[in-house]
Design an enzyme around this catalytic site. Structure first.
Site: not given
Ligand code: GUN
Length: 289
Positions: A52, A96, A119
């Site tokens: 990311k 995350q 998110d």
């Molecule tokens: N863990 C698995 N997928 C995601 C996501 O799209 N965002 C976040 N913050 N954590 C995750």
């Protein structure tokens, strides 16, 4: 069979975003800025967050990666989030997941300002999404919607079966596919761990979206001839064929179903890269708020 090429599509989206950021900066505007919080040393989370941050660089965003120790308390993490909520230079914040067991994920997500919740996990964002109001749509479902849109797959009146009801993928994509819009207007069925007659229900799906995290779960006897299949699963398994000694498998047995479908996402290179592109898109939108 047409491959839904998430890698190419996500690169197109990133190019579009980079062009827009360039325009903003040339007009004296500020670069979008994403902050990511990573707690502990979960290997998969580390890989995702690094990807990311790298993607932010690629499109000209600023990014801040905040690494916190596994033993951080819930209150300390909440304080970190509050600091970012009130930091005007940061447009978007992701924490995350998963978080260590001693931390209540719901409480953490509830702390993120909804204007920075790129998110789209905050209950208010999910509520707004459900009601078709302005919101951030979670990145993975948004990526699926974008793929369907860019490949002009018909969804209106179609049977859409979603396997999995996670808050991150299954639940939001089922809401989106039923909304009165395009893509949407589908007749949606959600299958989960208590569902019965899974094979028969899948066999009626014009659009099958699979997000349960079990490698090669879907096989050809579960597929309707000509269906569109979206595979969200990514499971790492050992392999004696690849140089690295491991490979990634989807929830769909690709080789087994590929001759029966109209459209299908590969794994890797399908939904995965789309998720990051849509996170960037949400961050760009947040920076314009
Ligand atoms: N863990 C698995 N997928 C995601 C996501 O799209 N965002 C976040 N913050 N954590 C995750």
């Amino acid at each position: 069979m047409i491959l839904l090429d998430g890698k190419k599509t996500s690169n197109d989206i990133k190019d579009e975003i980079a062009l827009e950021v360039n325009g903003i900066v040339n007009n004296g505007g500020k670069k979008p800025h994403l902050a990511a919080i990573l707690v502990g040393n979960n290997g998969a989370s580390e890989t995702y967050v690094n990807a990311k941050v790298k993607a932010c660089e690629k499109v000209g965003f600023d990014s801040t990666l905040i690494r916190l120790k596994e033993a951080i308390t819930e209150d300390e993490l909440i304080n970190e989030i509050i600091k970012i909520n009130i930091n005007d230079s940061i447009d978007g914040l992701i924490v995350q997941l998963p978080l260590p067991k001693h931390i209540d994920e719901k409480k953490i997500i509830n702390t993120i300002s909804i204007e920075k919740d790129v998110d789209g996990f905050h209950p208010k964002n999910i509520g707004n999404m459900t009601l078709n109001l302005p919101c951030f749509i979670p990145a993975t479902p948004a990526g699926i919607i974008e793929l369907i849109k860019r490949y002009n797959i018909e969804t209106s009146g179609k049977n859409c079966v979603v396997i999995g009801r996670s808050h991150i993928v299954g639940l939001p994509i089922s809401i989106l596919m039923a909304r009165n819009s395009y893509p949407g207007n589908s007749t949606v069925t959600i299958l989960h761990s208590r569902s019965k007659n899974i094979n028969e229900i899948c066999k009626k799906a014009d659009i099958l979206i699979v997000a349960l995290g079990k490698a090669n779960f879907v096989t050809s006897e579960m597929i309707k001839e000509g269906a569109s299949v979206i595979d969200v699963g990514i499971t790492r398994v050992t392999s004696n064929v690849t140089k690295s000694g491991w490979k990634l498998l989807g929830d769909v047995d690709f080789e087994n179903v590929k001759d029966k479908v109209s459209y299908i996402t590969p794994v890797p290179g399908g939904v995965g890269p789309m998720t990051i592109a849509m996170l960037l898109k949400n961050t760009l939108s947040a920076s314009k708020l």
